[in-house]
Enzyme design. Structure first.
Site, PDB file in Angstrom:
ATOM      1  N   GLU A   1      -3.470   0.370  -1.516  1.00 30.55           N
ATOM      2  CA  GLU A   1      -2.601  -0.574  -1.452  1.00 30.55           C
ATOM      3  C   GLU A   1      -2.164  -0.795  -0.251  1.00 30.55           C
ATOM      4  OE1 GLU A   1      -0.200   0.164  -5.743  1.00 30.55           O
ATOM      5  OE2 GLU A   1       0.774   1.560  -3.767  1.00 30.55           O
ATOM      6  N   ASN A  25       3.590   1.665 -11.728  1.00 30.24           N
ATOM      7  CA  ASN A  25       4.508   2.446 -11.118  1.00 30.24           C
ATOM      8  C   ASN A  25       5.530   1.842 -11.089  1.00 30.24           C
ATOM      9  OD1 ASN A  25       5.965   3.897  -8.964  1.00 30.24           O
ATOM     10  ND2 ASN A  25       4.682   3.104  -7.313  1.00 30.24           N
ATOM     11  N   TRP A  26       6.740   2.273 -11.896  1.00 27.02           N
ATOM     12  CA  TRP A  26       8.145   1.836 -12.095  1.00 27.02           C
ATOM     13  C   TRP A  26       9.017   1.864 -11.018  1.00 27.02           C
ATOM     14  CZ3 TRP A  26       9.254   3.313 -17.870  1.00 27.02           C
ATOM     15  CH2 TRP A  26       8.209   2.813 -18.687  1.00 27.02           C
ATOM     16  N   LYS A  27       8.548   2.813 -10.064  1.00 26.98           N
ATOM     17  CA  LYS A  27       9.309   2.859  -8.844  1.00 26.98           C
ATOM     18  C   LYS A  27      10.917   3.218  -9.103  1.00 26.98           C
ATOM     19  CE  LYS A  27       6.266  -0.168  -6.025  1.00 26.98           C
ATOM     20  NZ  LYS A  27       6.056  -1.002  -5.058  1.00 26.98           N
ATOM     21  N   GLY A  57       3.125  -2.457  -9.648  1.00 29.16           N
ATOM     22  CA  GLY A  57       4.522  -2.172  -9.317  1.00 29.16           C
ATOM     23  C   GLY A  57       5.191  -3.225 -10.195  1.00 29.16           C
ATOM     24  N   GLY A  58       5.520  -4.323  -9.694  1.00 24.45           N
ATOM     25  CA  GLY A  58       6.731  -5.332 -10.168  1.00 24.45           C
ATOM     26  C   GLY A  58       6.396  -5.825 -11.457  1.00 24.45           C
ATOM     27  N   SER A 110       0.881  -6.648  -5.456  1.00 28.45           N
ATOM     28  CA  SER A 110       0.916  -7.865  -5.969  1.00 28.45           C
ATOM     29  C   SER A 110       0.191  -8.044  -7.101  1.00 28.45           C
ATOM     30  CB  SER A 110       0.985  -8.812  -4.765  1.00 28.45           C
ATOM     31  OG  SER A 110       2.071  -8.640  -4.016  1.00 28.45           O
ATOM     32  N   GLU A 148       5.323   3.943   0.105  1.00 28.89           N
ATOM     33  CA  GLU A 148       6.686   3.898   0.392  1.00 28.89           C
ATOM     34  C   GLU A 148       7.182   5.155   0.919  1.00 28.89           C
ATOM     35  OE1 GLU A 148       7.570   1.959  -3.392  1.00 28.89           O
ATOM     36  OE2 GLU A 148       6.870   0.244  -2.566  1.00 28.89           O
ATOM     37  N   GLY A 208       4.557  -5.979  -3.125  1.00 30.75           N
ATOM     38  CA  GLY A 208       5.828  -6.309  -3.417  1.00 30.75           C
ATOM     39  C   GLY A 208       6.242  -7.818  -2.574  1.00 30.75           C
ATOM     40  N   HIS A 262       2.123   7.542  -1.781  1.00 28.90           N
ATOM     41  CA  HIS A 262       2.335   6.000  -1.959  1.00 28.90           C
ATOM     42  C   HIS A 262       2.819   5.705  -0.653  1.00 28.90           C
ATOM     43  CE1 HIS A 262       4.300   2.096  -3.079  1.00 28.90           C
ATOM     44  NE2 HIS A 262       3.548   2.373  -4.134  1.00 28.90           N
TER      45      HIS A 262
HETATM   46  P1  13P Z   1       3.638  -4.519  -6.477  1.00 31.99           P
HETATM   47  O1  13P Z   1       2.692  -4.785  -7.535  1.00 31.99           O
HETATM   48  O2  13P Z   1       5.058  -4.799  -6.947  1.00 31.99           O
HETATM   49  O3  13P Z   1       3.126  -5.289  -5.355  1.00 31.99           O
HETATM   50  O4  13P Z   1       3.763  -2.891  -6.085  1.00 31.99           O
HETATM   51  C1  13P Z   1       2.468  -2.305  -6.006  1.00 31.99           C
HETATM   52  C2  13P Z   1       2.569  -0.997  -5.799  1.00 31.99           C
HETATM   53  O5  13P Z   1       3.314  -0.307  -4.839  1.00 31.99           O
HETATM   54  C3  13P Z   1       2.278  -0.053  -6.827  1.00 31.99           C
HETATM   55  O6  13P Z   1       2.263   1.510  -6.591  1.00 31.99           O
END
Ligand code: 13P
Length: 254
Positions: free
Chosen positions: A164, A9-11, A231-232, A210, A96, A170, A94
């Site tokens: 999640e 997920n590149w956000k 994510g990251g 994470s 977010e 994050g 998600h």
């Molecule tokens: P991180 O891997 O950056 O914690 O993000 C997880 C995430 O929200 C994937 O959708």
């Protein structure tokens, strides 16, 4: 056992040029890799470029969100019909989106139904906040998110569910594999079984929060965890490929 899945997920990261390069880098690194479904979820504006960059490989593409209506006066929104042909998957619910954009279970449920209706595979995200976990409500919250998100859905072919925990996203504070497995093999698997019986066993359950190359094997080593939503670490091709490789290796052993 469901197919192992690793989704990135590149956000709200990557320009069009960066997304194209990142997809090419993942494709290159994935060349010899089998045994895991890899999904790249770039921002909307890069979906077509990423689709083209992975064409002819086994890598799949996903969107990060969508609207439930087909078309109309919804400024700034993108519909499931528009995503057809651009991607196979769509991340829905998600945390977010839930926390920063006010999405609730009812709205997410409408999106899930629209995704299925248009042949898109929803990656339904669920997870509790730190406050909910510390007050002993994690199982209740997550179970409710699964049931409400899938209310009125009869055929879950193609569904993916991602756990999640909000406190792990994050933050570098990943859930332990044991905590993740407790929620995923317990609460989530039970809610799916209650709703859909034996079909529940075909749904890949991903852990997210994470995840990195150093900790992913711990999750993939759990029978109830079939992969990761990253994510990251998905923004670096080498790290993401290593996560996919470690997941395939751990799942091949189990
Ligand atoms: P991180 O891997 O950056 O914690 O993000 C997880 C995430 O929200 C994937 O959708």
């Amino acid at each position: 056992m469901p197919t192992p899945v690793v989704a990135g997920n590149w956000k709200m990261n990557t320009t069009l040029a960066e997304a194209t390069a990142l997809a090419a880098g993942v494709r290159e690194g994935m060349k010899a890799l089998r045994g895991v479904e890899v999904i790249l979820c770039p921002p909307f504006i890069s979906l077509a470029a990423v689709r083209d960059a992975v064409r002819g490989s086994s890598i799949k593409v996903g969107a990060q969100n969508m609207h439930f209506e087909k078309s109309g006066a919804f400024t700034g929104e993108v519909s499931a019909a528009m995503l057809q042909g651009l991607c196979d998957y769509v991340i829905l619910g998600h945390s977010e989106r839930r926390q920063l954009f006010g999405e609730d279970d009812g709205l997410i449920n409408r999106k899930v139904k629209a995704a299925f209706a248009h042949g898109l595979r929803p990656i339904l995200c669920v997870g509790e906040t730190l406050e909910q976990r510390e007050s002993g409500r994690a199982a209740q919250v997550v179970g409710q998110q699964v049931k409400a998100g899938l209310a009125g859905v009869h055929d879950i072919t193609g569904l993916v569910v991602a756990y999640e925990p909000v406190w792990a996203i994050g933050t570098g504070r990943a859930a332990t594999p044991e905590i993740a497995a407790e929620v995923m093999g317990g609460t989530i698997a039970e809610a799916l079984r209650e709703l859909f019986g034996a079909a529940a066993g075909q749904v890949p359950l991903l852990y997210g929060g994470s995840v990195n190359p150093g900790n992913v094997a711990g999750y993939a080593g759990q029978a109830s965890i079939h992969g990761a939503l990253v994510g990251g670490a998905s923004l670096q091709a080498a790290q993401f490929v290593e996560i996919a490789r470690a997941t395939a290796a751990a799942k091949a052993l189990s």
